[in-house]
Write a protein that holds these residues in place. Sequence first.
Motif, PDB file in Angstrom:
ATOM      1  N   GLN A  70      70.178  66.035  -0.812  1.00  0.00           N
ATOM      2  CA  GLN A  70      69.005  65.597  -0.048  1.00  0.00           C
ATOM      3  C   GLN A  70      68.925  64.071  -0.029  1.00  0.00           C
ATOM      4  O   GLN A  70      68.638  63.474   1.001  1.00  0.00           O
ATOM      5  N   ARG A  84      71.305  70.001  -5.201  1.00  0.00           N
ATOM      6  CA  ARG A  84      70.515  69.985  -3.959  1.00  0.00           C
ATOM      7  C   ARG A  84      69.739  68.682  -3.818  1.00  0.00           C
ATOM      8  O   ARG A  84      69.626  68.125  -2.720  1.00  0.00           O
ATOM      9  N   LYS A  85      69.218  68.176  -4.931  1.00  0.00           N
ATOM     10  CA  LYS A  85      68.478  66.910  -4.917  1.00  0.00           C
ATOM     11  C   LYS A  85      69.408  65.761  -4.516  1.00  0.00           C
ATOM     12  O   LYS A  85      69.027  64.894  -3.725  1.00  0.00           O
ATOM     13  N   LYS A 115      71.567  62.766   2.352  1.00  0.00           N
ATOM     14  CA  LYS A 115      71.154  62.985   3.750  1.00  0.00           C
ATOM     15  C   LYS A 115      70.101  61.966   4.158  1.00  0.00           C
ATOM     16  O   LYS A 115      70.139  61.433   5.265  1.00  0.00           O
ATOM     17  N   GLU A 116      69.156  61.707   3.265  1.00  0.00           N
ATOM     18  CA  GLU A 116      68.093  60.734   3.561  1.00  0.00           C
ATOM     19  C   GLU A 116      68.686  59.339   3.726  1.00  0.00           C
ATOM     20  O   GLU A 116      68.305  58.596   4.632  1.00  0.00           O
TER      21      GLU A 116
END
Length: 136
Positions: free
Chosen positions: A117, A113-114, A120-121
Motif C-alpha cells: 500500500q 500488505r502495508k 502504491k501510494e
Amino acid sequence: ATAATAAVAVKEEGQEQEEAVQFEGTDEEQEAALRIQAIHRGKAARKEVQALKEQKRQEEPATAATAATAATAAVAVKEEGQEQEEAVQFEGTDEEQEAALRIQAIHRGKAARKEVQALKEQKRQEEPATAATAAT
C-alpha cells in the motif's frame, strides 16, 4: 396445551440414565424447554471434554518430551531501518505451535500488505509530478 415428553438425565451411582418426564405447556414453552435442555447438554459436554483434556495433560510426561518438542520461531526485529531475524525459543503443544505460526503468518501478511500500500501510494504521488514535467 399439548403434552410433551422430555428426557432428563439422572445421575445414579455414577451412571447416567434417562428418565421420561411429562410436562404440559404451550409450543413456546416446549421450545424453550428444549433450548434449555440443549444448552445444558452442551455445557455438560464441554465440561467433560475439559476434564478429559486436563487428564491428558496430567498424563503427559512433562520432562524430556516437552523439551524435545520445543520450536524455534523467527521474530522480525526492526533495527536502524533494517529487518533482522532473531531466534526465539518457543515451547508448547503442537496446537499452540500451529497457532503461533498462524499468528506470525497473519502478521507477515499484514506487514506485506502495508508495504505494498505504501509503495502504491508513493507511485501515485510520483505520477502527477512526472505528468506535469512531461506536459511542459
